[in-house]
Design a protein around this motif. Structure first.
Motif, short mmCIF file in Angstrom:
data_model
loop_
_atom_site.label_atom_id
_atom_site.label_comp_id
_atom_site.label_asym_id
_atom_site.label_seq_id
_atom_site.Cartn_x
_atom_site.Cartn_y
_atom_site.Cartn_z
N GLU A 1 0.83 -1.21 0.00
CA GLU A 1 0.00 0.00 0.00
C GLU A 1 0.86 1.26 0.00
OE1 GLU A 1 -2.46 2.06 3.53
OE2 GLU A 1 -3.30 0.13 2.91
N MET A 2 1.98 1.21 0.71
CA MET A 2 2.88 2.37 0.77
C MET A 2 3.69 2.55 -0.50
SD MET A 2 4.38 1.82 4.62
CE MET A 2 5.56 3.16 4.41
N GLY A 3 3.87 1.46 -1.25
CA GLY A 3 4.68 1.53 -2.46
C GLY A 3 6.00 0.81 -2.35
N TRP A 4 6.13 -0.05 -1.35
CA TRP A 4 7.33 -0.87 -1.21
C TRP A 4 7.07 -2.22 -1.88
CZ3 TRP A 4 11.83 1.15 0.26
CH2 TRP A 4 11.81 2.34 1.02
N VAL A 5 7.68 -2.45 -3.04
CA VAL A 5 7.42 -3.64 -3.84
C VAL A 5 8.73 -4.35 -4.17
CG1 VAL A 5 5.33 -2.64 -4.85
CG2 VAL A 5 7.53 -2.32 -5.99
N ASP A 6 8.61 -5.64 -4.45
CA ASP A 6 9.79 -6.41 -4.87
C ASP A 6 9.69 -6.62 -6.37
OD1 ASP A 6 12.00 -8.00 -5.11
OD2 ASP A 6 11.11 -9.76 -4.13
N ALA A 7 10.06 -5.59 -7.12
CA ALA A 7 9.88 -5.62 -8.57
C ALA A 7 10.82 -6.61 -9.24
CB ALA A 7 10.10 -4.22 -9.14
N ASN A 8 12.04 -6.81 -8.72
CA ASN A 8 13.02 -7.68 -9.39
C ASN A 8 13.03 -9.10 -8.83
OD1 ASN A 8 14.26 -7.32 -6.94
ND2 ASN A 8 15.95 -6.08 -7.73
N GLU B 1 11.69 -2.64 -2.86
CA GLU B 1 12.24 -1.34 -3.25
C GLU B 1 11.10 -0.33 -3.30
OE1 GLU B 1 12.25 -3.70 -6.08
OE2 GLU B 1 13.77 -4.87 -5.03
N ALA B 2 11.47 0.94 -3.14
CA ALA B 2 10.48 2.01 -3.18
C ALA B 2 10.02 2.28 -4.61
CB ALA B 2 11.09 3.28 -2.58
N LYS B 3 8.70 2.43 -4.76
CA LYS B 3 8.12 2.81 -6.03
C LYS B 3 6.96 3.76 -5.74
CE LYS B 3 6.14 1.05 -10.35
NZ LYS B 3 5.69 -0.15 -11.10
#
Length: 357
Positions: free
Chosen positions: A164-171, A177-179
């Motif tokens: 919800e805050m924008g902390w995602v594991d994109a890789n 990581e922050a997004k």
């Protein structure tokens, strides 16, 4: 009788004011000075001693003591201590401490709390002899508040807050990581350091919590330093100088909210003497706490002020309560009247009630 380095023998006072009740029950008590904790346990097993006090026993003896208790060789007396262990978040570190703003958003503090399996630490590191707590005073305290926000182990809820805050594991490397996180550059890893002392218990629970947090996508580096360095004065000390990400230590249980007042933030203005090391600022908390501090104990303002402050504390979470410490002593079967008291540092507080069957 006092034989230096060996023992002290005391006899009951025939003029004791409760003598008519048959107290004290025993005629004499011998205090033996035993410097080796293993020798103390051996004397307890052999019957040479009846009681081993908390300052005699070592933490690494607890597994043996538990085994001896199961075999009915001795009995353990355990009670909650007046110390509570907690994690403080670096909400507002000093400007010179340059790191991403991880903890000013209360959702991050909530996510951190949901990702910690505190009960497992109590069951393992503390041998099931303590309790997870939700406030800076225990539930048994007369000023303990109802309606506190509680954080049971729920990593799914913690991860949902991070998303919800924008902390995602994109890789897909396991670290978020922050997004689009406010105040944090995109791509910044959710990586920080958890700092504490070299105490064995802290080393153990920090390692368990490190894995808990990794399961939620945090990368937490652990650092344990000597007590003198840890508690050194500001502005250079990590704790009082507000130079940390996450930090954990123990504080004495009091019904006091003052350590989280905004006026207690250590800084150059107060010569780094404040207790609010997180840098927590909340107007409603300040008002509730000051209401209590300005009233006499037992008054309505005193009770309601402390309880309101606890509710705000549990929701805003400048620090996460972990568990209560505990006191432990050992006695031989047949000893009666021996009672551990959380507020007494000496087990002989009711020595007149001791008896042996």
């Amino acid at each position: 009788e006092w034989v230096p380095g060996d023992h002290i023998t005391v006899e009951k006072n025939p003029l004791y004011y409760r003598a008519a009740e048959g107290l004290p029950y025993v005629d004499a008590v011998i205090f033996r000075f035993v410097s080796d904790p293993n020798a103390a346990v051996a004397q307890l097993i052999s019957g040479e001693c009846d009681i081993a006090t908390q300052d005699t026993l070592l933490e690494d003896q607890i597994p043996l003591l538990l085994e001896l208790e199961q075999e009915s060789v001795l009995e353990l007396a355990v009670v909650a201590d007046t110390m509570w262990e907690h994690v403080d978040f670096g909400i507002a570190p000093v400007p010179e401490y340059n790191r991403p703003d991880f903890f000013s958003d209360v959702r991050m503090r909530h996510a951190f709390a949901y990702c910690l399996d505190r009960q497992t630490v109590v069951n393992t590191v503390l041998y099931g002899r303590s309790n997870v707590i939700s406030s800076y005073i225990p539930p048994e305290h007369p000023y303990y508040a109802d309606g506190l926000t509680e954080y049971s182990y729920n990593p799914e809820q913690g991860q949902a807050l991070l998303e919800e805050m924008g902390w995602v594991d994109a890789n897909g490397d396991g670290v978020r990581e922050a997004k689009g996180v406010e105040g944090v550059s995109d791509g910044t890893q959710l990586e920080f350091t958890w700092l504490s002392t070299t105490d064995v218990m802290r080393v153990q629970y920090m390692q368990i919590f490190q894995q808990n947090l990794a399961d939620c996508g945090f990368m937490v580096n652990l650092e344990n330093m000597p007590v003198g360095q840890y508690f050194s004065n500001g502005p250079d000390g990590p704790l009082l100088g507000r130079r940390f990400d996450v930090i954990s230590f123990a504080t004495s249980v009091e019904p006091s909210c003052s350590r989280y007042l905004s006026s207690e933030i250590p800084s150059a203005d107060n010569d780094w003497n404040g207790e609010n090391v997180s840098g927590f600022v909340n107007v409603d908390f300040d008002a509730a706490c000051k209401r209590a501090l300005g009233a006499l104990p037992g008054a309505v303002d005193y009770i309601e002020g402390y309880q309101d402050a606890q509710r705000i504390f549990s929701e805003q979470l400048p620090a996460l309560p972990l568990f209560l410490h505990f006191k432990l002593a050992a006695i031989r079967p047949g000893v009666r009247g021996f009672t551990m008291d959380p507020t007494e540092n000496f087990e002989m507080w009711n020595i007149e009630a001791f008896d042996i069957q």
